[in-house]
Design an enzyme around this catalytic site. Sequence first.
Site, PDB file in Angstrom:
ATOM      1  N   ALA A  26     -31.594  -9.139 -14.128  1.00 47.87           N
ATOM      2  CA  ALA A  26     -31.868 -10.509 -13.681  1.00 47.87           C
ATOM      3  C   ALA A  26     -33.295 -10.671 -13.186  1.00 47.87           C
ATOM      4  O   ALA A  26     -33.763  -9.907 -12.344  1.00 47.87           O
ATOM      5  CB  ALA A  26     -30.901 -10.900 -12.570  1.00 47.87           C
TER       6      ALA A  26
ATOM      7  N   GLY B 270     -35.447  -5.199  -7.855  1.00 45.35           N
ATOM      8  CA  GLY B 270     -35.619  -4.095  -8.798  1.00 45.35           C
ATOM      9  C   GLY B 270     -36.235  -4.539 -10.105  1.00 45.35           C
ATOM     10  O   GLY B 270     -37.139  -3.891 -10.647  1.00 45.35           O
ATOM     11  N   CYS B 271     -35.770  -5.665 -10.619  1.00 46.39           N
ATOM     12  CA  CYS B 271     -36.278  -6.166 -11.896  1.00 46.39           C
ATOM     13  C   CYS B 271     -37.734  -6.621 -11.757  1.00 46.39           C
ATOM     14  O   CYS B 271     -38.528  -6.468 -12.687  1.00 46.39           O
ATOM     15  CB  CYS B 271     -35.393  -7.290 -12.415  1.00 46.39           C
ATOM     16  SG  CYS B 271     -33.718  -6.715 -12.789  1.00 46.39           S
ATOM     17  N   THR B 272     -38.073  -7.163 -10.594  1.00 45.95           N
ATOM     18  CA  THR B 272     -39.466  -7.549 -10.353  1.00 45.95           C
ATOM     19  C   THR B 272     -40.348  -6.309 -10.322  1.00 45.95           C
ATOM     20  O   THR B 272     -41.412  -6.282 -10.945  1.00 45.95           O
ATOM     21  CB  THR B 272     -39.581  -8.337  -9.031  1.00 45.95           C
ATOM     22  OG1 THR B 272     -38.835  -9.554  -9.174  1.00 45.95           O
ATOM     23  CG2 THR B 272     -41.024  -8.654  -8.693  1.00 45.95           C
TER      24      THR B 272
ATOM     25  N   ALA C  98     -40.835  -5.052 -13.901  1.00 45.24           N
ATOM     26  CA  ALA C  98     -41.703  -5.943 -14.677  1.00 45.24           C
ATOM     27  C   ALA C  98     -43.164  -5.818 -14.243  1.00 45.24           C
ATOM     28  O   ALA C  98     -44.074  -5.766 -15.075  1.00 45.24           O
ATOM     29  CB  ALA C  98     -41.232  -7.392 -14.538  1.00 45.24           C
TER      30      ALA C  98
END
Length: 155
Positions: free
Chosen positions: A41, A46-48, A51
């Site tokens: 998401a 974590g995804c930030t 990325a």
Amino acid sequence: MSERLQPGDVAPDFELPDADAAPVSLASLRGKRVILYFYPAALTPGCTKEAVDFQGSLGDLEAAGVAVIGISPDKPAKLAKFREKEGLTFPLLSDPDAEVLRAYGAYGEKKLYGRTVVGVIRSTFLVDADGKIEKPYYNVKATGHVERLRRELDL
């Protein structure tokens, strides 16, 4: 869950909308290596981190002839917000029905805080210039993953 892809398997082709709702296909990138990374998401910690790590290594990856594409179940509008907030310049693709996620074996049962849930399995694939899986990485950690890829690619 779908079967996991192995080195030498043909990478499942796809066409998905990017953050601007423009279609992007894997076939359009033939001739160059591609890192496809699947994340749960946009706009989550974590995804930030993952990325931003890819963005920080993008110059070196592109200089080595490797494109980066992120894929999540998020809608294009959320991906656009994520891109703007974090200054991301590589394509973020929307797979809300998880069809491509399933084709890559990156969607299914996983453990989350000790519970079994169904969702995105954080995974990355290095696809070669001919469209075959060079190396699959399943159940990766958001932190340190990009650095591991850099080492394995000698960057």
